[in-house]
Design a protein around this motif. Structure first.
Motif, mmCIF file in Angstrom:
data_model
loop_
_atom_site.group_PDB
_atom_site.id
_atom_site.type_symbol
_atom_site.label_atom_id
_atom_site.label_comp_id
_atom_site.label_asym_id
_atom_site.label_seq_id
_atom_site.Cartn_x
_atom_site.Cartn_y
_atom_site.Cartn_z
ATOM 1 N N GLU A 352 0.828 -1.211 0.000
ATOM 2 C CA GLU A 352 0.000 0.000 0.000
ATOM 3 C C GLU A 352 0.859 1.257 0.000
ATOM 4 O OE1 GLU A 352 -3.594 2.104 2.591
ATOM 5 O OE2 GLU A 352 -2.565 0.330 3.357
ATOM 6 N N THR A 356 -0.429 3.578 -2.872
ATOM 7 C CA THR A 356 -1.052 4.851 -2.501
ATOM 8 C C THR A 356 -0.142 6.013 -2.857
ATOM 9 O OG1 THR A 356 -2.146 3.731 -0.655
ATOM 10 C CG2 THR A 356 -2.118 6.137 -0.605
ATOM 11 N N ALA A 363 1.016 7.422 2.000
ATOM 12 C CA ALA A 363 0.269 6.302 2.555
ATOM 13 C C ALA A 363 -0.063 6.473 4.031
ATOM 14 C CB ALA A 363 1.050 5.003 2.355
#
Length: 389
Positions: A352, A356, A363
């Motif tokens: 992630e 992201t 993130a």
């Protein structure tokens, strides 16, 4: 003009002195952005006495007098993207006046070339080039370094900057990796800094004031700068950008111990180096060299961050890249430099973080811009708090 209107105009001016230009960090009155304030009674007809006793302004005794207030605002540049923010703050300041009903009319124009030139000259004279070297500066400066590329140094810089901002610190970041700039993408920035008559306004994203060579036209081309020209780019980022007085300044350095690391040490002797590594020996051995630059330049190594320390799978921490690299760097730098260089954080490997970040949001933040309270958000909050101690 009556005594009442003069009093209202003076009171409004005083309230506008608390309206701060978001980019320059100064009040709109100090910046000369308020060209005129005119208050006129809205009760144009004389009271006849048939509706009851009246005040001097023509309103009934049980009501406040009403005035139309025209405020002439001169923005620093035409089409300023913060025009709506400033006018909303001005409306709020007028609405706070307690003794009359005021209807504001805001007329927005831009400063003349000569007035803007004088303002910029005054700001530059006050700042006197590099603002981060003046005595008593409160800004904590952290230069994020690594021995080699691919260890997540820029991702650490972006998420750490976003964490500081989310914690309430006035935060700035310079993408000093001239060859491999990545902060604009990590923060989702697609605009150029505002040019204020030769002085640049940093772009603000997710609460962080940013500058990068990647924000300028033609920045997608290969950059082959060396020596004096490279050092000049850093000097311009420091002296030609209006930073105000941030609490925290982060610099994302190029990997290794090249010209930019030396330029940072010369331009910002109060900077503190944070070395990023991964667990495997091939990265940690090179990372030590990036910290040893402190033996040659006046820069303190604040600590070590180990990135990609583990990957959590079904509750188990998988050490994909081995382990111990951050601790090895910490111990070797402590021995070589003669003072404690602690391992300040071990950050997990999270897909992630990449996914992201590449979408333009650090993130550690929720989509609303708040700091996450789980996992990676908690790790970066702890790191930020340790650095500020």
């Amino acid at each position: 003009m009556t005594a009442d209107t003069r009093h209202i105009e003076a009171a409004i001016y005083e309230r506008l002195s608390r309206v701060i230009d978001p980019e320059l960090g100064r009040s709109v009155t100090d910046l000369g952005m308020i060209a005129a304030i005119n208050a006129v009674s809205a009760d144009a007809t004389d009271a006849t006495g048939e509706t009851g006793e009246t005040s001097a302004a023509g309103a009934t005794a049980d009501s406040q007098p009403a005035y139309d207030v025209t405020i002439q605002v001169e923005l620093t540049v035409p089409g300023c993207p913060l025009s709506e923010t400033i006018t909303n703050q001005i409306n709020g300041a007028v609405a706070s006046y307690p003794d009359a009903r005021l209807t504001p009319h805001i007329e927005v124009t831009s400063m003349s070339h000569d007035k803007l030139a004088d303002l910029v000259a005054d700001l530059k004279a006050e700042r006197k080039q590099n603002p981060f070297n003046k005595p008593g500066i409160k800004t904590r400066i952290f230069a994020i370094a690594s021995g080699k590329g691919g260890v997540g140094k820029s991702s650490v810089t972006a998420n750490l900057a976003a964490t500081f901002a989310a914690l309430g610190y006035d935060t700035a970041a310079i993408d000093a990796d001239i060859y491999g700039f990545s902060l604009p993408k990590l923060f989702g920035v697609h605009t150029q800094p505002t040019n204020l008559n030769g002085m640049l306004m940093p772009v603000t994203a997710w609460g962080v004031k940013l500058i990068s060579i990647g924000m300028f036209a033609g920045a997608d081309r290969a950059i082959l700068w060396r020596g004096p020209r490279l050092q000049r780019s850093l000097e311009q980022f420091l002296a030609d950008v209006w930073w105000g007085e941030p609490d925290v300044l982060l610099l994302d350095l190029a990997p290794g111990t090249g010209d930019m690391a030396i330029s940072v040490a010369q331009a910002l002797p109060n900077a503190e180096l944070v070395v990023v590594t991964t667990p495997q020996p091939s990265a940690s051995d090179v990372a030590v060299r990036s910290g040893l630059v402190a033996l040659q330049v006046p820069m303190k190594v604040r600590g070590v961050v180990e990135n990609m320390s583990w990957y959590e799978h079904k509750g188990e921490k998988l050490r994909i890249f081995g382990e111990g690299g951050g601790q090895r760097v910490s111990e070797q730098l402590t021995d070589a430099l003669g003072y404690d260089v602690p391992l300040m954080a071990q950050l997990p490997l999270e897909p992630e973080l990449r996914e992201t970040g590449e979408s333009g949001r650090p993130a550690v933040l929720t989509p609303e811009g708040a700091l996450r309270t789980d996992g990676i958000g908690r790790e970066f909050r702890t790191l930020a708090e340790r650095l500020m101690r």
